[in-house]
Write an enzyme that holds these catalytic residues in place. Sequence first.
Site, PDB file in Angstrom:
ATOM      1  N   ASP A   1       0.858  -1.173   0.000  1.00 44.73           N
ATOM      2  CA  ASP A   1       0.000   0.000   0.000  1.00 44.73           C
ATOM      3  C   ASP A   1       0.903   1.234   0.000  1.00 44.73           C
ATOM      4  O   ASP A   1       2.114   1.133   0.260  1.00 44.73           O
ATOM      5  CB  ASP A   1      -0.891  -0.036   1.251  1.00 44.73           C
ATOM      6  CG  ASP A   1      -1.844   1.127   1.318  1.00 44.73           C
ATOM      7  OD1 ASP A   1      -2.477   1.429   0.292  1.00 44.73           O
ATOM      8  OD2 ASP A   1      -1.953   1.741   2.392  1.00 44.73           O
TER       9      ASP A   1
ATOM     10  N   ASP B   1      -0.282   5.224   0.766  1.00 46.34           N
ATOM     11  CA  ASP B   1      -0.594   6.205   1.809  1.00 46.34           C
ATOM     12  C   ASP B   1      -0.628   5.528   3.176  1.00 46.34           C
ATOM     13  O   ASP B   1      -1.352   4.563   3.386  1.00 46.34           O
ATOM     14  CB  ASP B   1      -1.956   6.854   1.529  1.00 46.34           C
ATOM     15  CG  ASP B   1      -1.961   7.633   0.220  1.00 46.34           C
ATOM     16  OD1 ASP B   1      -1.342   8.694   0.180  1.00 46.34           O
ATOM     17  OD2 ASP B   1      -2.575   7.150  -0.751  1.00 46.34           O
TER      18      ASP B   1
END
Length: 314
Positions: A27, A29
């Site tokens: 991932d 953010d």
Amino acid sequence: MAAINFKTLNDDDVNEFFNSFDTVLTDCDGVLWIDMRPMKNATQVISTFLELGKRVFYVTNNSTKSREEFVEKCKTLNFEATKDNILCTANLSACYLQDLGFNKKVYIIGSKAIAKELTEVGISHTGVGPDSIIENVPYRAFKKDPEVGAVIVGFDEHFNYPKMVKAASYLNDPNVHFIGTNTDERFPAANNVIIPGTGSLVRCIESCAERKAVIMGKPESYIADLLKKKYNVNPKRTLMIGDRHNTDILLGTRCGFKTLLVLTGVSKLHHITKWKRSKCPEEKEYIPDYYINTIGDLLPYLEKFKCKTITPST
């Protein structure tokens, strides 16, 4: 498996861990960066994975950037990336329709990024941007574009009642495809401000359309299906790194990936303790195989592993 603190593993366990996967899904953010600030040592961790021959894919539910825009952000923050290793929901939505042989127009509640990705695969679209409320004009005067054959709902700061009317009206035809980029509920911001996420908008349209959307992002399986089909990724040899339990970790659990939770984003250590005690089967799926404070904390373990693995040329 109960979550294992990475720092409690001995050297043999660490070596076994790094040898157990060929592909890294991470991932962005909350894991690699927050806004335009990279996490400490995150760039070095990704570079070391690549040095070790691991394939790295950036997997994000963010629908506000195209692959090209994500590559530019990665370059700005010194992460190595190309369009081929970016999996963003704007592009996934376009890929999904392309796989269906879709040849009509898309009504978009969302960003210019979705429009860019659709244009790149030759799909026409409408709806991006503000849709002003016109006083004294009844909503029933709206006339549907007969070319529209799909509705995509992503993150849209211009979301309003006219857009709801149009989306629900198009979706009243069961032949019109209904796509949601992701279901992230909300995001914390400064000063205790809460930013409603795309999931809030998707659920709104699902309610008034009386239909369920096909979701592109984590934790739904379309990402995993695409990785297996397009990149020949082996789930048993794949590590998913994330900060959110109900997207990143749940995707990994459902798809048979190893999972590593970093504690720099949404989910925290006390959440793991709660899930371990829970009798709810779904909450058990939130428990990662491993957890670590920040992705940068992997660096010393990776450096040790690299020294043992890569023999200097003579």
